[in-house]
Design an enzyme around this catalytic site. Structure first.
Site, mmCIF file in Angstrom:
data_model
loop_
_atom_site.group_PDB
_atom_site.id
_atom_site.type_symbol
_atom_site.label_atom_id
_atom_site.label_comp_id
_atom_site.label_asym_id
_atom_site.label_seq_id
_atom_site.Cartn_x
_atom_site.Cartn_y
_atom_site.Cartn_z
ATOM 1 N N ASN A 1 -2.050 0.400 6.749
ATOM 2 C CA ASN A 1 -1.602 -0.886 7.300
ATOM 3 C C ASN A 1 -0.749 -1.706 6.330
ATOM 4 O O ASN A 1 -0.722 -2.932 6.397
ATOM 5 C CB ASN A 1 -2.798 -1.684 7.853
ATOM 6 C CG ASN A 1 -3.762 -2.127 6.788
ATOM 7 O OD1 ASN A 1 -3.672 -1.698 5.642
ATOM 8 N ND2 ASN A 1 -4.692 -2.996 7.140
ATOM 9 N N TYR B 1 -12.678 -2.060 -3.447
ATOM 10 C CA TYR B 1 -13.174 -2.057 -2.070
ATOM 11 C C TYR B 1 -14.697 -1.899 -1.999
ATOM 12 O O TYR B 1 -15.221 -1.481 -0.966
ATOM 13 C CB TYR B 1 -12.486 -0.952 -1.270
ATOM 14 C CG TYR B 1 -11.080 -1.315 -0.825
ATOM 15 C CD1 TYR B 1 -10.853 -2.412 0.014
ATOM 16 C CD2 TYR B 1 -9.982 -0.566 -1.220
ATOM 17 C CE1 TYR B 1 -9.567 -2.744 0.434
ATOM 18 C CE2 TYR B 1 -8.690 -0.896 -0.797
ATOM 19 C CZ TYR B 1 -8.498 -1.990 0.030
ATOM 20 O OH TYR B 1 -7.233 -2.322 0.458
ATOM 21 N N LYS C 1 0.810 -1.223 0.000
ATOM 22 C CA LYS C 1 0.000 0.000 0.000
ATOM 23 C C LYS C 1 0.851 1.286 0.000
ATOM 24 O O LYS C 1 2.065 1.235 0.226
ATOM 25 C CB LYS C 1 -0.926 -0.021 1.225
ATOM 26 C CG LYS C 1 -1.971 -1.138 1.177
ATOM 27 C CD LYS C 1 -2.973 -0.977 2.315
ATOM 28 C CE LYS C 1 -4.018 -2.069 2.294
ATOM 29 N NZ LYS C 1 -5.061 -1.849 3.325
ATOM 30 N N ARG D 1 2.545 -6.324 9.308
ATOM 31 C CA ARG D 1 1.846 -5.155 9.890
ATOM 32 C C ARG D 1 2.406 -4.771 11.256
ATOM 33 O O ARG D 1 2.466 -3.584 11.588
ATOM 34 C CB ARG D 1 0.343 -5.428 9.942
ATOM 35 C CG ARG D 1 -0.298 -5.340 8.548
ATOM 36 C CD ARG D 1 -1.680 -5.870 8.556
ATOM 37 N NE ARG D 1 -2.410 -5.632 7.312
ATOM 38 C CZ ARG D 1 -3.468 -6.339 6.935
ATOM 39 N NH1 ARG D 1 -3.900 -7.333 7.702
ATOM 40 N NH2 ARG D 1 -4.090 -6.064 5.806
ATOM 41 N N GLU E 1 -9.949 -10.729 -7.344
ATOM 42 C CA GLU E 1 -9.001 -9.623 -7.148
ATOM 43 C C GLU E 1 -7.840 -9.717 -8.145
ATOM 44 O O GLU E 1 -7.422 -8.697 -8.716
ATOM 45 C CB GLU E 1 -8.500 -9.620 -5.703
ATOM 46 C CG GLU E 1 -9.598 -9.246 -4.715
ATOM 47 C CD GLU E 1 -9.136 -9.211 -3.269
ATOM 48 O OE1 GLU E 1 -9.888 -8.687 -2.428
ATOM 49 O OE2 GLU E 1 -8.036 -9.707 -2.970
ATOM 50 N N THR F 1 -5.420 -6.904 10.821
ATOM 51 C CA THR F 1 -5.675 -5.633 10.117
ATOM 52 C C THR F 1 -5.185 -4.446 10.930
ATOM 53 O O THR F 1 -4.572 -3.518 10.393
ATOM 54 C CB THR F 1 -7.196 -5.478 9.852
ATOM 55 O OG1 THR F 1 -7.636 -6.635 9.134
ATOM 56 C CG2 THR F 1 -7.493 -4.232 9.038
ATOM 57 N N HIS G 1 -2.374 -5.436 1.741
ATOM 58 C CA HIS G 1 -3.678 -6.087 1.640
ATOM 59 C C HIS G 1 -3.444 -7.509 1.178
ATOM 60 O O HIS G 1 -2.560 -7.757 0.369
ATOM 61 C CB HIS G 1 -4.565 -5.371 0.600
ATOM 62 C CG HIS G 1 -5.753 -6.201 0.195
ATOM 63 N ND1 HIS G 1 -6.924 -6.198 0.906
ATOM 64 C CD2 HIS G 1 -5.918 -7.108 -0.804
ATOM 65 C CE1 HIS G 1 -7.773 -7.057 0.346
ATOM 66 N NE2 HIS G 1 -7.183 -7.618 -0.697
#
Ligand code: CMP
Length: 140
Positions: A114, A51, A11, A104, A128, A93, A117
Protein backbone atom coordinates in the site's frame (compact mmCIF):
# COMPACT_ATOMS: atom_id res chain seq x y z
CA UNK A 1 -2.05 25.30 15.17
CA UNK A 2 1.17 23.73 16.49
CA UNK A 3 3.85 22.51 14.12
CA UNK A 4 4.02 18.72 14.43
CA UNK A 5 6.15 15.94 12.98
CA UNK A 6 5.13 12.56 11.63
CA UNK A 7 7.05 9.54 10.39
CA UNK A 8 6.60 8.21 6.86
CA UNK A 9 7.84 5.20 4.92
CA UNK A 10 7.75 4.98 1.14
CA UNK A 11 7.38 1.21 0.87
CA UNK A 12 9.03 -1.40 -1.40
CA UNK A 13 6.19 -1.47 -3.96
CA UNK A 14 6.77 2.25 -4.55
CA UNK A 15 10.59 2.26 -4.67
CA UNK A 16 10.44 -0.75 -7.05
CA UNK A 17 8.23 1.27 -9.43
CA UNK A 18 10.44 4.41 -9.16
CA UNK A 19 7.67 6.37 -7.44
CA UNK A 20 9.67 8.14 -4.71
CA UNK A 21 9.46 11.49 -6.50
CA UNK A 22 5.78 11.08 -7.35
CA UNK A 23 4.92 10.34 -3.70
CA UNK A 24 7.10 13.21 -2.47
CA UNK A 25 5.33 15.60 -4.87
CA UNK A 26 1.97 14.63 -3.33
CA UNK A 27 3.37 15.13 0.19
CA UNK A 28 4.78 18.57 -0.64
CA UNK A 29 1.66 19.64 -2.55
CA UNK A 30 -0.32 18.99 0.65
CA UNK A 31 1.89 21.50 2.49
CA UNK A 32 4.01 19.02 4.45
CA UNK A 33 7.78 19.60 4.53
CA UNK A 34 10.20 16.67 4.18
CA UNK A 35 12.68 17.59 6.94
CA UNK A 36 14.58 14.27 6.91
CA UNK A 37 14.78 11.46 4.39
CA UNK A 38 16.97 8.43 3.66
CA UNK A 39 16.76 5.37 1.45
CA UNK A 40 17.59 2.21 3.38
CA UNK A 41 17.28 -1.53 3.17
CA UNK A 42 15.32 -2.40 6.32
CA UNK A 43 16.68 -5.36 8.27
CA UNK A 44 14.39 -8.14 9.46
CA UNK A 45 14.99 -7.06 13.08
CA UNK A 46 14.12 -3.44 12.27
CA UNK A 47 10.90 -4.45 10.48
CA UNK A 48 9.87 -6.79 13.31
CA UNK A 49 10.50 -4.07 15.90
CA UNK A 50 8.74 -1.40 13.86
CA UNK A 51 5.61 -3.52 13.39
CA UNK A 52 5.74 -5.25 16.82
CA UNK A 53 2.21 -4.05 17.59
CA UNK A 54 0.98 -6.32 14.75
CA UNK A 55 3.02 -9.38 15.87
CA UNK A 56 -0.08 -11.50 16.61
CA UNK A 57 -1.90 -10.58 13.39
CA UNK A 58 -2.13 -13.23 10.65
CA UNK A 59 -0.44 -10.93 8.12
CA UNK A 60 2.62 -10.16 10.31
CA UNK A 61 5.01 -12.55 8.54
CA UNK A 62 3.92 -11.36 5.10
CA UNK A 63 4.23 -7.72 6.21
CA UNK A 64 7.81 -8.19 7.45
CA UNK A 65 8.85 -10.11 4.29
CA UNK A 66 7.40 -7.33 2.15
CA UNK A 67 9.12 -4.52 4.06
CA UNK A 68 12.56 -6.16 3.68
CA UNK A 69 12.03 -7.20 0.04
CA UNK A 70 13.40 -3.99 -1.52
CA UNK A 71 14.62 -0.54 -0.41
CA UNK A 72 12.34 1.81 1.48
CA UNK A 73 12.58 5.57 2.01
CA UNK A 74 12.10 6.64 5.63
CA UNK A 75 11.10 10.24 6.20
CA UNK A 76 10.18 12.84 8.79
CA UNK A 77 7.40 15.19 7.66
CA UNK A 78 6.66 18.48 9.38
CA UNK A 79 3.69 20.83 9.29
CA UNK A 80 0.50 21.97 10.99
CA UNK A 81 -1.32 18.90 12.31
CA UNK A 82 1.15 16.72 10.37
CA UNK A 83 0.01 13.32 11.72
CA UNK A 84 -3.65 13.77 10.75
CA UNK A 85 -2.82 15.65 7.56
CA UNK A 86 -0.52 12.90 6.29
CA UNK A 87 -3.14 10.26 7.07
CA UNK A 88 -5.54 12.24 4.87
CA UNK A 89 -2.96 12.52 2.09
CA UNK A 90 -2.23 8.74 2.26
CA UNK A 91 -5.88 7.64 2.22
CA UNK A 92 -7.30 4.47 3.78
CA UNK A 93 -5.01 1.47 4.45
CA UNK A 94 -6.96 -0.54 1.86
CA UNK A 95 -6.58 1.31 -1.46
CA UNK A 96 -10.02 0.06 -2.54
CA UNK A 97 -11.45 2.22 0.28
CA UNK A 98 -9.17 5.24 -0.21
CA UNK A 99 -10.50 8.62 -1.34
CA UNK A 100 -9.83 9.83 -4.89
CA UNK A 101 -6.56 11.72 -5.21
CA UNK A 102 -4.87 10.14 -2.19
CA UNK A 103 -1.47 8.44 -2.46
CA UNK A 104 -2.92 4.98 -1.89
CA UNK A 105 -5.84 5.47 -4.29
CA UNK A 106 -3.45 6.62 -7.01
CA UNK A 107 -0.51 4.26 -6.43
CA UNK A 108 -1.21 1.36 -4.03
CA UNK A 109 -1.71 -2.16 -5.33
CA UNK A 110 -3.32 -3.88 -2.32
CA UNK A 111 -3.81 -3.61 1.45
CA UNK A 112 -0.34 -5.13 1.91
CA UNK A 113 1.48 -3.35 -0.93
CA UNK A 114 0.00 0.00 0.00
CA UNK A 115 2.85 2.34 -0.99
CA UNK A 116 3.23 4.36 2.23
CA UNK A 117 3.13 4.19 6.00
CA UNK A 118 2.32 7.12 8.28
CA UNK A 119 2.23 7.35 12.08
CA UNK A 120 -1.21 6.91 13.67
CA UNK A 121 -0.73 9.40 16.54
CA UNK A 122 1.78 12.07 17.69
CA UNK A 123 3.13 9.77 20.45
CA UNK A 124 3.69 6.96 17.93
CA UNK A 125 5.42 9.44 15.60
CA UNK A 126 7.98 10.31 18.28
CA UNK A 127 8.86 6.63 18.78
CA UNK A 128 8.91 5.79 15.06
CA UNK A 129 11.11 8.80 14.21
CA UNK A 130 13.55 7.84 16.99
CA UNK A 131 13.88 4.30 15.57
CA UNK A 132 15.36 5.60 12.31
CA UNK A 133 16.71 9.14 12.83
CA UNK A 134 19.01 10.88 15.27
CA UNK A 135 18.23 14.51 16.12
CA UNK A 136 20.96 16.00 13.93
CA UNK A 137 19.61 14.22 10.84
CA UNK A 138 16.36 16.20 11.04
CA UNK A 139 16.70 19.68 9.59
CA UNK A 140 13.52 21.74 9.78
P1 CMP B 1 0.82 0.37 7.69
O1 CMP B 1 0.19 1.72 7.80
O2 CMP B 1 2.25 0.33 7.33
O3 CMP B 1 0.63 -0.41 9.08
C1 CMP B 1 0.45 -1.79 9.18
C2 CMP B 1 0.42 -2.45 7.85
O4 CMP B 1 -0.06 -3.75 7.84
C3 CMP B 1 -0.52 -1.69 6.95
O5 CMP B 1 0.02 -0.45 6.61
C4 CMP B 1 -0.71 -2.67 5.82
O6 CMP B 1 0.26 -2.52 4.81
C5 CMP B 1 -0.50 -4.00 6.51
N1 CMP B 1 -1.76 -4.73 6.56
C6 CMP B 1 -2.87 -4.39 7.18
N2 CMP B 1 -3.82 -5.32 6.98
C7 CMP B 1 -3.28 -6.26 6.17
C8 CMP B 1 -3.74 -7.45 5.59
N3 CMP B 1 -5.00 -7.87 5.81
N4 CMP B 1 -2.89 -8.16 4.82
C9 CMP B 1 -1.62 -7.73 4.62
N5 CMP B 1 -1.11 -6.60 5.15
C10 CMP B 1 -1.95 -5.87 5.90
Amino acid sequence: MAIERTFSIIKPDATARNLTGAVNAMIEKAGLRIVAQKRIRMSRAEAETFYAVHRERPFFGELVEFMISAPVVVQVLEGDNAVAKYREVMGATDPAKAEEGTIRKVHARSIGENTVHGSDAPETAVMEIAQFFSGNEIVG
